[in-house]
Write a protein that holds these residues in place. Structure first.
Motif, PDB file in Angstrom:
ATOM      1  N   LEU A 138       5.842  10.154   0.433  1.00  0.00           N
ATOM      2  CA  LEU A 138       4.975   9.081  -0.039  1.00  0.00           C
ATOM      3  C   LEU A 138       5.750   7.778   0.121  1.00  0.00           C
ATOM      4  O   LEU A 138       6.850   7.630  -0.410  1.00  0.00           O
ATOM      5  CB  LEU A 138       4.587   9.307  -1.499  1.00  0.00           C
ATOM      6  CG  LEU A 138       3.630   8.267  -2.067  1.00  0.00           C
ATOM      7  CD1 LEU A 138       2.291   8.338  -1.368  1.00  0.00           C
ATOM      8  CD2 LEU A 138       3.450   8.466  -3.548  1.00  0.00           C
TER       9      LEU A 138
ATOM     10  N   TYR B 166       6.701  -2.557  -7.293  1.00  0.00           N
ATOM     11  CA  TYR B 166       7.056  -1.864  -6.052  1.00  0.00           C
ATOM     12  C   TYR B 166       7.467  -2.843  -4.967  1.00  0.00           C
ATOM     13  O   TYR B 166       8.444  -2.636  -4.250  1.00  0.00           O
ATOM     14  CB  TYR B 166       5.874  -1.025  -5.563  1.00  0.00           C
ATOM     15  CG  TYR B 166       5.485   0.103  -6.492  1.00  0.00           C
ATOM     16  CD1 TYR B 166       6.268   1.238  -6.584  1.00  0.00           C
ATOM     17  CD2 TYR B 166       4.343   0.019  -7.268  1.00  0.00           C
ATOM     18  CE1 TYR B 166       5.917   2.268  -7.422  1.00  0.00           C
ATOM     19  CE2 TYR B 166       3.987   1.046  -8.111  1.00  0.00           C
ATOM     20  CZ  TYR B 166       4.772   2.171  -8.193  1.00  0.00           C
ATOM     21  OH  TYR B 166       4.429   3.186  -9.026  1.00  0.00           O
TER      22      TYR B 166
ATOM     23  N   HIS C 218       5.913   3.518   0.040  1.00  0.00           N
ATOM     24  CA  HIS C 218       5.315   2.241  -0.338  1.00  0.00           C
ATOM     25  C   HIS C 218       5.627   1.257   0.771  1.00  0.00           C
ATOM     26  O   HIS C 218       6.792   0.968   1.043  1.00  0.00           O
ATOM     27  CB  HIS C 218       5.877   1.746  -1.663  1.00  0.00           C
ATOM     28  CG  HIS C 218       5.228   0.479  -2.127  1.00  0.00           C
ATOM     29  ND1 HIS C 218       5.799  -0.752  -1.942  1.00  0.00           N
ATOM     30  CD2 HIS C 218       4.048   0.256  -2.749  1.00  0.00           C
ATOM     31  CE1 HIS C 218       4.999  -1.673  -2.443  1.00  0.00           C
ATOM     32  NE2 HIS C 218       3.927  -1.089  -2.939  1.00  0.00           N
ATOM     33  N   ALA C 219       4.578   0.781   1.437  1.00  0.00           N
ATOM     34  CA  ALA C 219       4.778  -0.155   2.538  1.00  0.00           C
ATOM     35  C   ALA C 219       4.376  -1.543   2.081  1.00  0.00           C
ATOM     36  O   ALA C 219       3.430  -1.710   1.320  1.00  0.00           O
ATOM     37  CB  ALA C 219       3.947   0.259   3.746  1.00  0.00           C
TER      38      ALA C 219
ATOM     39  N   HIS D  80      11.478  -4.183  -2.486  1.00  0.00           N
ATOM     40  CA  HIS D  80      11.792  -4.357  -1.070  1.00  0.00           C
ATOM     41  C   HIS D  80      12.894  -5.385  -0.856  1.00  0.00           C
ATOM     42  O   HIS D  80      13.919  -5.062  -0.257  1.00  0.00           O
ATOM     43  CB  HIS D  80      10.533  -4.718  -0.288  1.00  0.00           C
ATOM     44  CG  HIS D  80       9.580  -3.576  -0.145  1.00  0.00           C
ATOM     45  ND1 HIS D  80       9.596  -2.729   0.922  1.00  0.00           N
ATOM     46  CD2 HIS D  80       8.600  -3.127  -0.960  1.00  0.00           C
ATOM     47  CE1 HIS D  80       8.665  -1.807   0.775  1.00  0.00           C
ATOM     48  NE2 HIS D  80       8.038  -2.029  -0.361  1.00  0.00           N
TER      49      HIS D  80
ATOM     50  N   GLY E  55      -6.010  -0.100   0.835  1.00  0.00           N
ATOM     51  CA  GLY E  55      -4.636  -0.077   0.337  1.00  0.00           C
ATOM     52  C   GLY E  55      -4.527   0.569  -1.030  1.00  0.00           C
ATOM     53  O   GLY E  55      -3.451   0.982  -1.437  1.00  0.00           O
ATOM     54  N   VAL E  56      -5.659   0.658  -1.760  1.00  0.00           N
ATOM     55  CA  VAL E  56      -5.625   1.196  -3.115  1.00  0.00           C
ATOM     56  C   VAL E  56      -5.288   2.681  -3.072  1.00  0.00           C
ATOM     57  O   VAL E  56      -5.884   3.447  -2.328  1.00  0.00           O
ATOM     58  CB  VAL E  56      -6.976   0.979  -3.812  1.00  0.00           C
ATOM     59  CG1 VAL E  56      -6.955   1.579  -5.205  1.00  0.00           C
ATOM     60  CG2 VAL E  56      -7.282  -0.499  -3.883  1.00  0.00           C
ATOM     61  N   TYR E  57      -4.307   3.059  -3.872  1.00  0.00           N
ATOM     62  CA  TYR E  57      -3.870   4.445  -3.847  1.00  0.00           C
ATOM     63  C   TYR E  57      -4.492   5.222  -4.996  1.00  0.00           C
ATOM     64  O   TYR E  57      -4.414   4.819  -6.148  1.00  0.00           O
ATOM     65  CB  TYR E  57      -2.358   4.528  -3.958  1.00  0.00           C
ATOM     66  CG  TYR E  57      -1.854   5.952  -3.942  1.00  0.00           C
ATOM     67  CD1 TYR E  57      -1.860   6.672  -2.756  1.00  0.00           C
ATOM     68  CD2 TYR E  57      -1.408   6.568  -5.097  1.00  0.00           C
ATOM     69  CE1 TYR E  57      -1.415   7.967  -2.721  1.00  0.00           C
ATOM     70  CE2 TYR E  57      -0.951   7.875  -5.075  1.00  0.00           C
ATOM     71  CZ  TYR E  57      -0.967   8.565  -3.881  1.00  0.00           C
ATOM     72  OH  TYR E  57      -0.527   9.852  -3.852  1.00  0.00           O
TER      73      TYR E  57
ATOM     74  N   PRO F   9       0.144   0.370  -8.357  1.00  0.00           N
ATOM     75  CA  PRO F   9       0.620  -0.710  -7.483  1.00  0.00           C
ATOM     76  C   PRO F   9      -0.406  -1.808  -7.331  1.00  0.00           C
ATOM     77  O   PRO F   9      -1.605  -1.556  -7.341  1.00  0.00           O
ATOM     78  CB  PRO F   9       0.872   0.002  -6.157  1.00  0.00           C
ATOM     79  CG  PRO F   9      -0.011   1.184  -6.197  1.00  0.00           C
ATOM     80  CD  PRO F   9      -0.113   1.604  -7.624  1.00  0.00           C
ATOM     81  N   TRP F  10       0.098  -3.006  -7.182  1.00  0.00           N
ATOM     82  CA  TRP F  10      -0.776  -4.149  -6.940  1.00  0.00           C
ATOM     83  C   TRP F  10      -1.233  -4.108  -5.497  1.00  0.00           C
ATOM     84  O   TRP F  10      -0.460  -3.787  -4.598  1.00  0.00           O
ATOM     85  CB  TRP F  10      -0.008  -5.435  -7.200  1.00  0.00           C
ATOM     86  CG  TRP F  10      -0.780  -6.686  -6.919  1.00  0.00           C
ATOM     87  CD1 TRP F  10      -1.639  -7.317  -7.760  1.00  0.00           C
ATOM     88  CD2 TRP F  10      -0.734  -7.476  -5.722  1.00  0.00           C
ATOM     89  NE1 TRP F  10      -2.148  -8.445  -7.160  1.00  0.00           N
ATOM     90  CE2 TRP F  10      -1.602  -8.565  -5.918  1.00  0.00           C
ATOM     91  CE3 TRP F  10      -0.053  -7.365  -4.525  1.00  0.00           C
ATOM     92  CZ2 TRP F  10      -1.803  -9.536  -4.945  1.00  0.00           C
ATOM     93  CZ3 TRP F  10      -0.260  -8.324  -3.548  1.00  0.00           C
ATOM     94  CH2 TRP F  10      -1.135  -9.401  -3.763  1.00  0.00           C
ATOM     95  N   THR F  11      -2.507  -4.380  -5.253  1.00  0.00           N
ATOM     96  CA  THR F  11      -2.970  -4.523  -3.877  1.00  0.00           C
ATOM     97  C   THR F  11      -3.654  -5.855  -3.745  1.00  0.00           C
ATOM     98  O   THR F  11      -4.162  -6.410  -4.729  1.00  0.00           O
ATOM     99  CB  THR F  11      -3.957  -3.415  -3.485  1.00  0.00           C
ATOM    100  OG1 THR F  11      -4.871  -3.229  -4.556  1.00  0.00           O
ATOM    101  CG2 THR F  11      -3.240  -2.107  -3.220  1.00  0.00           C
TER     102      THR F  11
ATOM    103  N   ARG G  85       0.848  -1.190   0.000  1.00  0.00           N
ATOM    104  CA  ARG G  85       0.000   0.000   0.000  1.00  0.00           C
ATOM    105  C   ARG G  85       0.882   1.237   0.000  1.00  0.00           C
ATOM    106  O   ARG G  85       2.039   1.191   0.395  1.00  0.00           O
ATOM    107  CB  ARG G  85      -0.890   0.008   1.228  1.00  0.00           C
ATOM    108  CG  ARG G  85      -0.073   0.069   2.519  1.00  0.00           C
ATOM    109  CD  ARG G  85      -0.874  -0.335   3.710  1.00  0.00           C
ATOM    110  NE  ARG G  85      -1.463  -1.641   3.539  1.00  0.00           N
ATOM    111  CZ  ARG G  85      -2.760  -1.863   3.720  1.00  0.00           C
ATOM    112  NH1 ARG G  85      -3.551  -0.895   4.067  1.00  0.00           N
ATOM    113  NH2 ARG G  85      -3.245  -3.065   3.558  1.00  0.00           N
ATOM    114  N   PHE G  86       0.291   2.321  -0.493  1.00  0.00           N
ATOM    115  CA  PHE G  86       0.965   3.611  -0.389  1.00  0.00           C
ATOM    116  C   PHE G  86       0.450   4.345   0.836  1.00  0.00           C
ATOM    117  O   PHE G  86      -0.747   4.314   1.113  1.00  0.00           O
ATOM    118  CB  PHE G  86       0.677   4.474  -1.615  1.00  0.00           C
ATOM    119  CG  PHE G  86       1.576   4.182  -2.771  1.00  0.00           C
ATOM    120  CD1 PHE G  86       2.954   4.325  -2.622  1.00  0.00           C
ATOM    121  CD2 PHE G  86       1.077   3.794  -3.990  1.00  0.00           C
ATOM    122  CE1 PHE G  86       3.798   4.081  -3.685  1.00  0.00           C
ATOM    123  CE2 PHE G  86       1.921   3.543  -5.064  1.00  0.00           C
ATOM    124  CZ  PHE G  86       3.278   3.685  -4.907  1.00  0.00           C
TER     125      PHE G  86
ATOM    126  N   ASP H 128      -8.578  -5.673  -0.624  1.00  0.00           N
ATOM    127  CA  ASP H 128      -7.957  -4.723   0.293  1.00  0.00           C
ATOM    128  C   ASP H 128      -8.260  -3.307  -0.196  1.00  0.00           C
ATOM    129  O   ASP H 128      -7.522  -2.733  -0.967  1.00  0.00           O
ATOM    130  CB  ASP H 128      -6.448  -4.984   0.341  1.00  0.00           C
ATOM    131  CG  ASP H 128      -5.749  -4.013   1.273  1.00  0.00           C
ATOM    132  OD1 ASP H 128      -6.438  -3.336   2.046  1.00  0.00           O
ATOM    133  OD2 ASP H 128      -4.513  -3.946   1.219  1.00  0.00           O
TER     134      ASP H 128
END
Lengths: 156, 126
Positions: A128, B33, A130-131, B37, B109-111, B100-102, A91-92, B106
């Motif tokens: 911003l 994204y 990204h987690a 990580h 979480g959607v941006y 981004p994938w969510t 999520r952002f 969820d």
């Protein structure tokens, strides 16, 4: 003051990389370091941004704390990578950032990227992030890290 | 085996394991994204551990500290550059408008970006 510091820094850096002991070469190293320090001072390259002097002593307490965070972050991501089914809820999130100095903001942004499940995407007035999952987002929202970075830049 | 070889072996093994984790994470994570990580964290710590392990392998009695200092300098530069590079790549993707994938279902979480909508780019996920 800044001239002397850049001179000493350049000289020690040169010596560490070359490891020379002959008087002639040492003399050359001293001359060149002094010249470069003088030139860059006159060119205005030596300023607050390139020599954040006030920060350096305080890094002694910040770096071990950050190293511990990095280890935790790695353990966390490693667990998630090797888990039979990947448990991520990316999520952002937006995190406010009131740090004033450039150095503080850069330190904060890089620290976020290095710690549990969070990557800095944009670093403007607010960051911003990204987690990788909600826990990581929550731990950042407590603002603990920002307080630590703020105490780093305190004396400026 | 001398003590320094044992310490070095453990550190090298850990470093290699972390690098492997980074690569595996790149393959297993759902979208761009998230892939960053493991690539950004595990890989950089893996490299740092390998370099620290190498510090223990330096046995040259005269130039020992010079070599170790150089290794430590490399570590310092890695620690600064790795997160910066990760940030630069992420930001490039974000500015390009990569959605981004969510996790399915969820909602929070959607941006949503202000202004123009992100053009969705489908990524295959696990």
């Amino acid at each position: 003051m800044r001239f002397a510091l850049s001179f000493l820094f350049l000289l020690s850096f040169w010596w560490l990389l070359s490891g020379q002991t002959k008087p002639l070469l040492l003399g050359t190293g001293v001359t060149v370091s002094a010249l470069v320090a003088l030139l860059s001072t006159r060119m205005g390259l030596v300023d607050e941004e390139s020599h954040p002097m006030g920060f350096v002593p305080k890094l002694i307490t910040y770096v071990p704390w950050l190293a511990w965070q990095v280890l935790q972050s790695n353990w966390d991501v490693t667990k998630r990578v090797w888990a039979p089914s990947i448990k991520v809820e990316p999520r952002f999130i937006r995190v406010p950032c009131d740090l004033e100095t450039e150095f503080g903001r850069v330190t904060y942004a890089n620290s976020i990227t290095m710690t549990p499940g969070t990557v800095t995407v944009e670093a403007d007035d607010s960051f911003l992030i990204h987690a990788l999952h909600q826990d990581a987002a929550d731990s950042l929202k407590t603002g603990d890290m920002e307080r630590r970075v703020r105490s780093l830049e305190g004396s400026q | 085996m001398a003590w320094n070889e044992i310490v070095a072996s453990v550190l090298l093994a850990l470093g290699v394991f972390l690098a492997l984790t980074g690569s595996l994470g790149m393959l297993r994570m759902p979208d761009f994204y998230s892939r960053l990580h493991p690539a950004g964290k595990n890989d950089s710590l893996g490299a740092v551990l390998v370099l620290v392990g190498l510090c223990f392998m330096v046995t040259d009695p005269i130039g020992q500290w010079l070599v170790i200092t150089k290794l430590l300098l490399i570590i310092a530069f890695l620690i600064i550059s790795a997160p910066t590079a990760t940030h630069a790549i992420t930001k490039a993707a974000f500015l390009e408008g990569l959605q981004p994938w969510t996790k399915p279902g969820d909602k929070e979480g959607v941006y949503k970006r202000e202004g123009e909508p992100l053009h969705a780019k489908e990524e295959d996920h696990v």
